[in-house]
Enzyme design. Structure first.
Site, short mmCIF file in Angstrom:
data_model
loop_
_atom_site.label_atom_id
_atom_site.label_comp_id
_atom_site.label_asym_id
_atom_site.label_seq_id
_atom_site.Cartn_x
_atom_site.Cartn_y
_atom_site.Cartn_z
N LYS A 180 -24.29 20.46 -12.07
CA LYS A 180 -24.28 21.79 -11.38
C LYS A 180 -22.59 21.88 -11.05
O LYS A 180 -21.89 20.65 -10.77
CB LYS A 180 -24.97 21.39 -10.12
CG LYS A 180 -24.94 22.71 -9.04
CD LYS A 180 -25.88 22.32 -7.86
CE LYS A 180 -25.91 23.74 -6.95
NZ LYS A 180 -26.88 23.39 -5.94
N GLU A 207 -34.74 22.39 -8.89
CA GLU A 207 -33.77 21.51 -8.75
C GLU A 207 -34.12 20.16 -7.96
O GLU A 207 -35.03 20.16 -7.24
CB GLU A 207 -32.57 22.24 -7.91
CG GLU A 207 -31.31 21.50 -7.43
CD GLU A 207 -30.54 22.44 -6.52
OE1 GLU A 207 -29.30 22.13 -6.54
OE2 GLU A 207 -30.95 23.61 -6.02
N CYS A 259 -29.06 26.99 -8.85
CA CYS A 259 -29.26 27.40 -7.57
C CYS A 259 -27.84 28.22 -7.11
O CYS A 259 -27.50 29.01 -7.79
CB CYS A 259 -29.58 26.13 -6.39
SG CYS A 259 -30.03 26.77 -5.01
#
Length: 271
Positions: free
Chosen positions: A118, A47, A150
């Site tokens: 995200k 990320e 994540c």
């Protein structure tokens, strides 16, 4: 996809490294050197691996945002994916006008497959980013996969949306320091009958208010959540043969069709 492709193994993996803060050129150099002699079909990078993570404000972060279509980092990855004849999934800061997204770009053999913003942001990230609003699967001819970045992994519905759309693999760029995600990923793979590659960065960074130690421990998981490969070193290129066709039928020792059970519940993507 041909019968040969459906039955074939593919080499998939992660490249875990300590991302240099606010130093795009250095991070591209690290990636280029690490992959120079490697051969693979699909690779997940961390990320925000072009910039680092510990930005103190949106104003601090804004100059480091780039286009997810033709920014410097994306052009570098496009060329690298063409050179390696492979698929790359990498986290970056996407700037779209005044909007900023924590985005994973998906490039395959010199072409854009797309991007995944995200959807689920941490407390820190809500000060920096706009949230994504949709989830999708990608198909590179070897595998159908989804991208969860994540904290997206902490939301079981996000993985389920992708599994119900046929994801044989979850690709997960990450930046985490706590111990929880390392164990949680096993559940996400098992409950969806999908392979999972989590690429968590390593190293340390300091912001104004606190410091972060990113623990690494990237993993490649099988369809029952078994650990096929795990990183111990701070910097590691980890590669593993997987069989995507095995994950096309969502089954396990308890159930012949996991998605038939999942479809008993109403489910939609993020709003």
């Amino acid at each position: 996809m041909s019968d040969d492709q459906q039955n074939a193994a593919m080499v998939a993996g992660f490249f875990q490294f300590p991302v240099a803060f606010a130093d795009l050129e250095r991070n591209m150099q690290i990636i280029q050197q690490a992959l120079a002699q490697a051969s693979f079909d699909l690779l997940v990078l961390p990320e925000m691996c072009s910039t680092g993570y510990m930005f103190d404000s949106r104003e601090h972060l804004l100059p480091y945002g780039e286009s997810a279509e033709d920014g410097v980092f994306v052009e570098f990855l496009l060329a690298l994916s063409a050179q390696k004849q492979a698929t790359l999934i990498a986290g970056m800061v996407e700037r779209n006008g005044d909007a900023l997204y924590n985005t994973a770009v998906v490039l395959s053999r010199g072409k854009h497959l797309g991007k995944q913003r995200k959807c689920h942001l941490s407390k820190l990230e809500k000060k920096l980013f706009d949230a994504g609003s949709s989830l999708q699967c990608f198909d590179d001819g070897n595998c159908r996969f989804g991208v969860l970045t994540c904290f997206d992994l902490w939301i079981p519905e996000a993985a389920r949306v992708l599994a119900r759309d046929g994801a044989q693999l979850f690709c997960c760029p990450a930046n985490y320091g706590g111990p929880w995600t390392t164990g949680l990923v096993r559940t996400r793979a098992m409950e969806n009958g999908s392979y999972l590659i989590c690429c968590n960065r390593s190293g340390r960074e300091a912001g104004v208010d606190f410091q972060a130690h990113f623990r690494g421990e990237s993993q490649i998981l099988g369809r029952m959540g078994e650990v096929l490969l795990a990183a111990q070193e701070e910097t590691l290129l980890g590669l593993q043969a997987i069989y995507p066709a095995d994950a096309a039928i969502k089954s396990n020792v308890m159930c012949d069709d996991l998605m038939a059970e999942a479809r008993r519940y109403h489910l939609h993507g993020p709003q």
